[in-house]
Each structure stands twice: as structure tokens, then as C-alpha cells.
Design a protein around this motif. Structure first.
Motif, short mmCIF file in Angstrom:
data_model
loop_
_atom_site.label_atom_id
_atom_site.label_comp_id
_atom_site.label_asym_id
_atom_site.label_seq_id
_atom_site.Cartn_x
_atom_site.Cartn_y
_atom_site.Cartn_z
N GLU A 168 2.72 0.77 14.54
CA GLU A 168 3.43 0.54 13.28
C GLU A 168 2.63 1.09 12.11
N LEU A 169 3.36 1.48 11.08
CA LEU A 169 2.73 1.95 9.86
C LEU A 169 2.13 0.77 9.11
N VAL A 170 0.89 0.94 8.69
CA VAL A 170 0.22 -0.07 7.89
C VAL A 170 0.27 0.30 6.42
N ALA A 171 -0.14 1.54 6.13
CA ALA A 171 -0.16 2.01 4.74
C ALA A 171 -0.18 3.52 4.75
N ALA A 172 0.36 4.11 3.70
CA ALA A 172 0.36 5.55 3.57
C ALA A 172 0.14 5.90 2.11
N ILE A 173 -0.32 7.13 1.89
CA ILE A 173 -0.58 7.56 0.52
C ILE A 173 -0.24 9.05 0.41
N THR A 174 0.43 9.40 -0.68
CA THR A 174 0.81 10.79 -0.87
C THR A 174 -0.38 11.60 -1.41
N SER A 175 -0.19 12.89 -1.49
CA SER A 175 -1.25 13.75 -2.03
C SER A 175 -1.54 13.42 -3.48
N GLY A 176 -0.55 12.88 -4.17
CA GLY A 176 -0.73 12.49 -5.57
C GLY A 176 -1.31 11.11 -5.75
N GLY A 177 -1.50 10.39 -4.64
CA GLY A 177 -2.13 9.08 -4.72
C GLY A 177 -1.19 7.90 -4.76
N SER A 178 0.10 8.11 -4.51
CA SER A 178 1.05 6.99 -4.50
C SER A 178 1.03 6.30 -3.15
N PRO A 179 0.74 4.99 -3.14
CA PRO A 179 0.64 4.28 -1.87
C PRO A 179 1.93 3.53 -1.53
N ASN A 180 2.08 3.24 -0.26
CA ASN A 180 3.07 2.26 0.15
C ASN A 180 2.50 1.49 1.32
N TYR A 181 2.95 0.25 1.48
CA TYR A 181 2.36 -0.68 2.44
C TYR A 181 3.42 -1.38 3.26
N ALA A 182 3.03 -1.75 4.47
CA ALA A 182 3.85 -2.66 5.24
C ALA A 182 3.84 -4.02 4.54
N ARG A 201 -5.66 21.99 3.48
CA ARG A 201 -5.06 21.13 2.46
C ARG A 201 -4.43 19.95 3.18
N ILE A 202 -4.55 18.78 2.57
CA ILE A 202 -4.01 17.58 3.20
C ILE A 202 -2.89 17.03 2.33
N ASN A 203 -1.77 16.75 2.95
CA ASN A 203 -0.63 16.20 2.22
C ASN A 203 -0.67 14.68 2.37
N ASN A 204 0.34 14.11 2.98
CA ASN A 204 0.35 12.66 3.16
C ASN A 204 -0.70 12.22 4.16
N MET A 205 -1.27 11.06 3.91
CA MET A 205 -2.23 10.45 4.83
C MET A 205 -1.83 8.99 5.03
N GLY A 206 -2.19 8.46 6.18
CA GLY A 206 -1.79 7.07 6.42
C GLY A 206 -2.59 6.43 7.54
N TRP A 207 -2.38 5.13 7.64
CA TRP A 207 -2.98 4.34 8.71
C TRP A 207 -1.88 3.62 9.47
N TYR A 208 -1.97 3.69 10.79
CA TYR A 208 -1.08 2.97 11.68
C TYR A 208 -1.94 2.04 12.53
N ARG A 209 -1.27 1.08 13.16
CA ARG A 209 -2.00 0.23 14.10
C ARG A 209 -1.12 -0.10 15.29
N GLN A 210 -1.80 -0.40 16.39
CA GLN A 210 -1.09 -0.77 17.60
C GLN A 210 -1.83 -1.92 18.27
N ALA A 211 -1.17 -3.05 18.33
CA ALA A 211 -1.71 -4.22 19.02
C ALA A 211 -1.29 -4.18 20.48
N PRO A 212 -2.00 -4.86 21.36
CA PRO A 212 -1.64 -4.86 22.78
C PRO A 212 -0.20 -5.32 23.00
N GLY A 213 0.54 -4.55 23.75
CA GLY A 213 1.92 -4.90 24.06
C GLY A 213 2.91 -4.65 22.96
N LYS A 214 2.46 -4.05 21.86
CA LYS A 214 3.35 -3.80 20.73
C LYS A 214 3.42 -2.32 20.42
N GLN A 215 4.46 -1.94 19.68
CA GLN A 215 4.60 -0.56 19.27
C GLN A 215 3.66 -0.25 18.11
#
Length: 121
Positions: free
Chosen positions: A46-60, A30-44
Motif C-alpha cells: 500500500e501507498l504510505v506517502a508520495a511527493i511530487t517533484s515540486g514538493g507536494s505531498p500526499n499521505y495515506a 532526473r527524478i519525478n514523483n517519489m514515494g514510500w509504500y509498505r507491505q505487512a505480512p499477508g497484506k497487499q
């Protein structure tokens, strides 16, 4: 052992679009929250976007209005539709998800291997 398998990265010109996908490599979870992160050279990373199991998204803030995250629970896949890409979006993009083996009450956090997105000006 389950893995998150990503695809869809590549090279695109500024203003273009890409769609990333990430799927769990095995069934029986079973999968709960899912998300995408990114990392550029020389940077930490960071969260790009995430979505809950119910389909609620949030974005940077930096991607609001340009990126859309959505998921297909049947295929255990999360997608990131990226439009109006700019060179500042260039990074390695990582999928992230909380998975629970069927019959277990414990979620474990997993990362994908990363996929390169390069936006040329």
C-alpha cells in the motif's frame, strides 16, 4: 543501472520514531514523483506517502499527522519521518521513484529493495 538505496529501518517501541531515507545510486538522472509504500505480512502493498517533484505531498489516511515525507533534489534523496509509531506500522517499507536519464524523455519506475520496520508494543 541506477538503483534506489534505502536505509533507516529497524526495531522501535510503540510511540517511537524512525526516519527512512532513499537515494538514487547514480547521478545523471532526473527524478519525478517519489514515494514510500509498505507491505505487512499477508497484506497487499500500500501507498504510505508520495511527493511530487515540486514538493507536494500526499499521505495515506492511516499515517496523516504522524508521518512526513520530504525530499532533497540536490542529493536525489527522499525521506520518510515516522513519529508516534504503532505496531500496525510494522511492515517492509519500499521506496519508489520515477527516474529519467538526462537526455531522455522517458521516465522509468524503480523500486528499492525494501527495509524492515518493526514496532513493538
Amino acid at each position: 543501472q541506477v538503483q534506489l538505496v534505502e536505509s533507516g529501518g529497524g526495531l522501535v517501541q510503540a510511540g517511537g520514531s524512525l526516519r527512512l531515507s532513499c537515494a538514487a545510486s547514480r547521478s545523471g538522472f532526473r527524478i519525478n514523483n517519489m514515494g514510500w509504500y509498505r507491505q505487512a505480512p499477508g497484506k497487499q502493498r500500500e501507498l504510505v506517502a508520495a511527493i511530487t517533484s515540486g514538493g507536494s505531498p500526499n499521505y495515506a489516511e492511516s499515517v496523516k499527522g504522524r508521518f512526513t515525507i520530504f525530499r532533497d533534489n540536490d542529493s536525489k534523496t527522499v525521506y520518510l519521518q515516522m513519529n508516534s509509531l504503532t505496531p500496525e506500522d510494522t511492515a517492509v517499507y519500499y521506496c519508489n521513484a520515477d527516474l529519467r536519464r538526462l537526455g531522455s524523455s522517458v521516465f522509468t519506475n524503480y523500486w528499492g529493495q525494501g527495509t524492515q520496520v518493526t514496532v513493538s508494543s
